[in-house]
Design a protein around this motif. Structure first.
Motif, PDB file in Angstrom:
ATOM      1  N   SER A   1       0.832  -1.193   0.000  1.00 30.36           N
ATOM      2  CA  SER A   1       0.000   0.000   0.000  1.00 30.36           C
ATOM      3  C   SER A   1       0.870   1.247   0.000  1.00 30.36           C
ATOM      4  CB  SER A   1      -0.901   0.019   1.235  1.00 30.36           C
ATOM      5  OG  SER A   1      -1.847  -0.998   1.142  1.00 30.36           O
ATOM      6  N   PRO A   2       0.573   2.223  -0.864  1.00 33.04           N
ATOM      7  CA  PRO A   2       1.299   3.486  -0.760  1.00 33.04           C
ATOM      8  C   PRO A   2       0.999   4.116   0.604  1.00 33.04           C
ATOM      9  CG  PRO A   2      -0.107   3.419  -2.735  1.00 33.04           C
ATOM     10  CD  PRO A   2      -0.470   2.250  -1.894  1.00 33.04           C
ATOM     11  N   VAL A   3       2.000   4.767   1.202  1.00 39.40           N
ATOM     12  CA  VAL A   3       1.746   5.505   2.438  1.00 39.40           C
ATOM     13  C   VAL A   3       1.219   6.870   2.029  1.00 39.40           C
ATOM     14  CG1 VAL A   3       2.767   6.435   4.534  1.00 39.40           C
ATOM     15  CG2 VAL A   3       3.534   4.239   3.645  1.00 39.40           C
ATOM     16  N   MET A   4      -0.085   7.057   2.267  1.00 38.91           N
ATOM     17  CA  MET A   4      -0.759   8.189   1.638  1.00 38.91           C
ATOM     18  C   MET A   4      -0.234   9.540   2.098  1.00 38.91           C
ATOM     19  SD  MET A   4      -2.679   6.723  -0.445  1.00 38.91           S
ATOM     20  CE  MET A   4      -4.350   6.626  -1.007  1.00 38.91           C
ATOM     21  N   ASP A   5       0.348   9.624   3.308  1.00 40.60           N
ATOM     22  CA  ASP A   5       0.806  10.932   3.770  1.00 40.60           C
ATOM     23  C   ASP A   5       2.328  11.011   3.905  1.00 40.60           C
ATOM     24  OD1 ASP A   5       1.023   9.184   5.806  1.00 40.60           O
ATOM     25  OD2 ASP A   5      -0.125  10.359   7.273  1.00 40.60           O
ATOM     26  N   ALA A   6       3.038  10.070   3.291  1.00 42.58           N
ATOM     27  CA  ALA A   6       4.497  10.086   3.433  1.00 42.58           C
ATOM     28  C   ALA A   6       5.093  11.328   2.781  1.00 42.58           C
ATOM     29  CB  ALA A   6       5.098   8.828   2.805  1.00 42.58           C
ATOM     30  N   TRP A   7       4.514  11.777   1.660  1.00 43.53           N
ATOM     31  CA  TRP A   7       5.076  12.913   0.926  1.00 43.53           C
ATOM     32  C   TRP A   7       5.029  14.196   1.745  1.00 43.53           C
ATOM     33  CZ3 TRP A   7       2.065  17.120  -1.135  1.00 43.53           C
ATOM     34  CH2 TRP A   7       0.699  17.050  -0.800  1.00 43.53           C
ATOM     35  N   SER A   8       4.028  14.302   2.629  1.00 41.75           N
ATOM     36  CA  SER A   8       3.929  15.518   3.435  1.00 41.75           C
ATOM     37  C   SER A   8       4.360  15.268   4.868  1.00 41.75           C
ATOM     38  CB  SER A   8       2.493  16.040   3.412  1.00 41.75           C
ATOM     39  OG  SER A   8       1.602  15.009   3.787  1.00 41.75           O
ATOM     40  N   GLY A   9       4.419  14.001   5.268  1.00 41.63           N
ATOM     41  CA  GLY A   9       4.679  13.695   6.671  1.00 41.63           C
ATOM     42  C   GLY A   9       6.092  13.248   6.989  1.00 41.63           C
ATOM     43  N   ASP A  10       6.759  12.610   6.052  1.00 38.36           N
ATOM     44  CA  ASP A  10       8.100  12.084   6.336  1.00 38.36           C
ATOM     45  C   ASP A  10       9.154  12.961   5.665  1.00 38.36           C
ATOM     46  OD1 ASP A  10       6.815  10.032   7.596  1.00 38.36           O
ATOM     47  OD2 ASP A  10       6.967   8.636   5.919  1.00 38.36           O
ATOM     48  N   PRO A  11       9.910  13.724   6.437  1.00 38.28           N
ATOM     49  CA  PRO A  11      10.922  14.581   5.808  1.00 38.28           C
ATOM     50  C   PRO A  11      12.078  13.757   5.258  1.00 38.28           C
ATOM     51  CG  PRO A  11      11.104  14.710   8.181  1.00 38.28           C
ATOM     52  CD  PRO A  11       9.906  13.846   7.888  1.00 38.28           C
ATOM     53  N   ILE A  12      12.812  14.340   4.323  1.00 40.46           N
ATOM     54  CA  ILE A  12      14.000  13.679   3.794  1.00 40.46           C
ATOM     55  C   ILE A  12      15.093  13.739   4.861  1.00 40.46           C
ATOM     56  CG2 ILE A  12      15.859  13.936   2.099  1.00 40.46           C
ATOM     57  CD1 ILE A  12      13.836  14.584   0.045  1.00 40.46           C
ATOM     58  N   PRO A  13      15.772  12.630   5.122  1.00 34.33           N
ATOM     59  CA  PRO A  13      16.822  12.644   6.144  1.00 34.33           C
ATOM     60  C   PRO A  13      17.842  13.752   5.846  1.00 34.33           C
ATOM     61  CG  PRO A  13      16.422  10.410   5.364  1.00 34.33           C
ATOM     62  CD  PRO A  13      15.619  11.305   4.495  1.00 34.33           C
ATOM     63  N   PRO A  14      18.235  14.535   6.873  1.00 34.35           N
ATOM     64  CA  PRO A  14      19.097  15.712   6.634  1.00 34.35           C
ATOM     65  C   PRO A  14      20.403  15.366   5.918  1.00 34.35           C
ATOM     66  CG  PRO A  14      18.424  15.568   8.932  1.00 34.35           C
ATOM     67  CD  PRO A  14      17.859  14.369   8.259  1.00 34.35           C
ATOM     68  N   GLN A  15      20.976  14.175   6.211  1.00 34.35           N
ATOM     69  CA  GLN A  15      22.279  13.886   5.592  1.00 34.35           C
ATOM     70  C   GLN A  15      22.181  13.760   4.086  1.00 34.35           C
ATOM     71  OE1 GLN A  15      20.612  11.843   7.579  1.00 34.35           O
ATOM     72  NE2 GLN A  15      20.883   9.669   7.102  1.00 34.35           N
ATOM     73  N   TYR A  16      20.962  13.537   3.579  1.00 35.26           N
ATOM     74  CA  TYR A  16      20.789  13.469   2.119  1.00 35.26           C
ATOM     75  C   TYR A  16      20.718  14.855   1.489  1.00 35.26           C
ATOM     76  CZ  TYR A  16      19.685   8.489   2.647  1.00 35.26           C
ATOM     77  OH  TYR A  16      19.730   7.148   2.922  1.00 35.26           O
ATOM     78  N   LEU A  17      20.699  15.892   2.341  1.00 27.79           N
ATOM     79  CA  LEU A  17      20.560  17.251   1.811  1.00 27.79           C
ATOM     80  C   LEU A  17      21.811  18.097   2.047  1.00 27.79           C
ATOM     81  CD1 LEU A  17      16.890  17.906   2.973  1.00 27.79           C
ATOM     82  CD2 LEU A  17      17.682  17.348   0.676  1.00 27.79           C
TER      83      LEU A  17
END
Lengths: 182, 495
Positions: B369-385
């Motif tokens: 199942s897609p996690v319906m709120d992952a795009w707005s709820g789970d931030p990208i881990p800081p080390q990837y930025l």
């Protein structure tokens, strides 16, 4: 033709009695069967195939897809909120619409629209559809169900009174008379 | 005391039930069957009796209409003394019942109890299992919350796939063209009158046959069942080495039933009733419907089967399973009863248990199942930025905004539908990533229409940074001369 000797008067009467009961049972079965099968044998014309409005076309800006709710045409007083339904209305341009059933074409869960990526996603088994309702990925074997629509007096009307299911995708086939698959 | 005896005698003179009852209770059973392995049938009966009692108690308050059912459950949960507890007992009782019936079935299967002359006992038992599952499903519908509402929709979608009669079956199941008042009413009738009536009739038959044919003896390796000799052997066994059922064997049943009831009471008190979850309002689409525990494996199966396999599997699978169960006693009606000499039987049980367990546990976290709120709820881990160019960070933004995260996890957060992308740059070259994003494929939607060329450039630039430090991203060797995809020194996770 002679009757067999073993058939006594009493046995004959019992058989007649059973036959009589069979006739009575048959007569009783007709209304009972008719009652049980009433959801599929509609003698009275029911209203579920009526056009119903989802509101003015002005609430659907061109190029966008929005959720619309409507009340089913064929309801009883004790239906409560289940008499309401929802659908996704996509306005392609001034006069062209697509009205999608809320139900995933896989097993009927409610799909959600994500405008940013232009996709419908289903929370149950992961069916995904493009903005025009065609299948993008996941278990569905087809695109989203579309309700027939028409525009009258600036209002959008749909035929949305039946739950669309994979085996009955066109929605609102005439159940009485003709085989849907024939 | 004398008075009681007189009253009893008065009744017995009229009912004449005393002698046959005494005979039934004291009928001889093989000594070995006074065993803790033989207690599950009686435990299932005990839980069934409790279900009848708690069901009647719930019916005192429950309102079986689509408009009011959910409200009446709230009243039961919150406004009536121990209403919540009766609901919990009934709900958990359902789970206990399915579990015990399954255990009972495994036990009689492994003990060869379905063999001659008890074929019909087994067949009636198979119908009892189906009815128990029917009760579990229709009971879930009566809870009439969001899960129930969409659960019926799933039932309707499955029935609609039956060839030719599908559309009629749906209308018959729902009582009309949509899920509404008529739907709940007919499930109420099924759950409260039809199936329980059949259950009581079939349980009586099942018990009658256990009494008439005798309980299955403890299987001994080498003691072969043959139709010609079995009944004589069984009779000798009960005569030579038998005990009266009461009290010789029943005390274990009584103790186990009490333990099961106690466990049920504790579980119900600790975990409380099931739901109801949200109101059954079809216009509320922010819902993630899930089936009850014993149907989770079907939920997993429906997600994992290839699409073209699904309809055949849904329609033919149950027929094959039920036919196999019904034919089992006719095909293997004679021969060895002991599991020591029936390795295929033991392995089948293990295989089925492992398969059902795996599907159930998969369904618990539903990676499909897609996690319906992952795009707005789970931030990208800081080390990837950190230490990224503006273009790459723009790509990260697009990654979130376009809901990629709903299906792809980063740092173990987000959807599991697609592969985790923490080191995607190692696997795919720049060109491959661009193609994958634009055209999709391999169960991924195509994003060509929804991403502008600059957005694709930025997104792929971000994806190219997703690789462990000190490992260079994949590159197309044939194009290395152009230096197009040379790894940049800033890429990779900082230590």
């Amino acid at each position: 033709m002679t009757l067999p000797e073993t058939l006594s008067r009493r046995a004959m009467l019992m058989k007649l009695g059973l036959l009589f009961n069979g006739v009575v049972a048959l007569a009783l079965a007709v209304p009972i069967l008719r009652y049980v099968l009433s959801p599929i044998l509609r003698s009275r014309k029911t209203s579920y195939t009526d056009w119903l409005t989802v509101g003015s076309i002005d609430q659907f800006p061109a190029g966008q897809t929005r959720l619309a709710t409507f009340r089913n045409p064929d309801v009883s007083q004790w239906d409560g909120k289940t008499a309401d339904s929802a659908c996704w209305v996509r306005r392609i341009n001034e006069n062209a619409f697509q009205v999608f059933a809320i139900n995933c074409a896989h097993l009927g869960c409610p799909v959600r629209w994500f405008p940013q990526s232009g996709l419908f996603m289903c929370p149950c088994h992961g069916g995904v559809y493009y903005e025009d309702g065609s299948r993008a990925s996941g278990p569905p074997e087809r695109g989203l169900f579309e309700y027939p629509y028409k525009i009258e007096d600036g209002k959008l009307f749909i035929k949305g009174g039946e739950l669309p299911t994979p085996g009955n995708p066109t929605a609102l086939i005439t159940i009485k008379g003709k085989l849907p698959c024939a | 005391m004398r008075l009681i005896q007189n009253i009893a005698a008065w009744f017995d003179a009229r009912l004449q039930l005393g002698a046959p009852m005494r005979e039934t209770l004291e009928h001889r059973v093989p000594r070995d069957t006074a065993s803790w392995f033989y207690v599950f049938g009686s435990a299932a009966l005990t839980v069934f009796a409790l279900q009848v009692v708690t069901g009647i108690l719930l019916a005192l308050v429950y309102v079986p209409t689509a408009g009011e059912a959910w409200n009446s459950l709230q009243t039961l949960n919150h406004s009536i003394a121990f209403g919540w507890y009766i609901r919990a007992l009934h709900g958990w009782g359902s789970n206990f019942m399915v579990a015990i019936v399954l255990i009972h079935m495994v036990q009689v299967f492994l003990f060869g109890a379905y063999k001659f002359p008890r074929e019909l006992t087994w067949i009636v038992g198979v119908f009892l299992l189906l009815m128990t599952l029917g009760m579990a499903f229709s009971g879930q519908v009566l809870r009439f919350d969001q899960d129930a509402f969409w659960g019926i929709g799933i039932g309707a979608s499955i029935s609609s796939r039956v060839p030719v009669i599908g559309p009629w079956a749906v209308h018959l199941l729902l009582g009309g063209p949509i899920i509404a008042g008529a739907t709940l009413s007919r499930f109420f009738a099924l759950h409260v009158f039809v199936i329980p009536g059949l259950l009581i009739a079939f349980v009586s038959l099942h018990l009658l046959m256990v009494l008439k044919l005798g309980i299955n003896e403890w299987p001994m390796p080498g003691r072969i069942v043959r139709k010609a000799t079995y009944e004589k052997q069984y009779h000798e066994l009960t005569e030579k080495d038998g005990v009266p059922f009461v009290p010789g064997a029943i005390y274990k049943d009584i103790f186990f039933s009490a333990c099961i009831l106690l466990a049920l009471m504790l579980v119900a008190a600790y975990f409380g009733p099931f739901g109801p979850s949200g109101r059954p309002d079809p216009t509320i689409i922010q819902t993630v419907p899930r089936p009850d525990y014993f149907f989770l494996w079907i939920y997993a199966l429906l997600s994992l089967l290839p699409p073209q396999m699904e309809t055949p599997a849904l329609l033919i699978g149950p027929v094959i399973v039920i036919l196999a169960l019904l034919l089992l006693p006719f095909i293997f009606g004679e021969g060895e009863k002991s599991w020591h000499r029936r390795p295929v039987a033991v392995l089948s049980i293990l295989l089925i248990a492992v398969a059902l367990g795996t599907f159930t546990s998969l369904a618990d976290h539903a990676p499909w199942s897609p996690v319906m709120d992952a795009w707005s709820g789970d931030p990208i881990p800081p080390q990837y930025l950190q230490h990224r160019t503006a273009l790459e960070r723009q790509g990260a933004l697009i990654f979130q905004l376009k809901q990629c995260r709903n299906c792809h996890s980063l740092g173990n957060e987000g959807g599991k539908r697609g592969p985790a992308l923490d080191s995607v740059a190692l696997i795919q070259t720049e060109d491959q990533l661009i193609r994958q994003v634009i055209q999709g494929g391999g169960n991924m939607p195509a994003y060509g229409k929804n991403l502008s060329p600059p957005e694709v450039t930025a997104l792929v630039a971000f994806l190219r940074t997703l690789h462990p430090p000190n490992q260079t991203p994949a590159h197309n060797a044939s194009r290395a001369v152009d230096n197009e995809v040379a790894p940049t020194p800033t890429s990779g996770k900082p230590e």
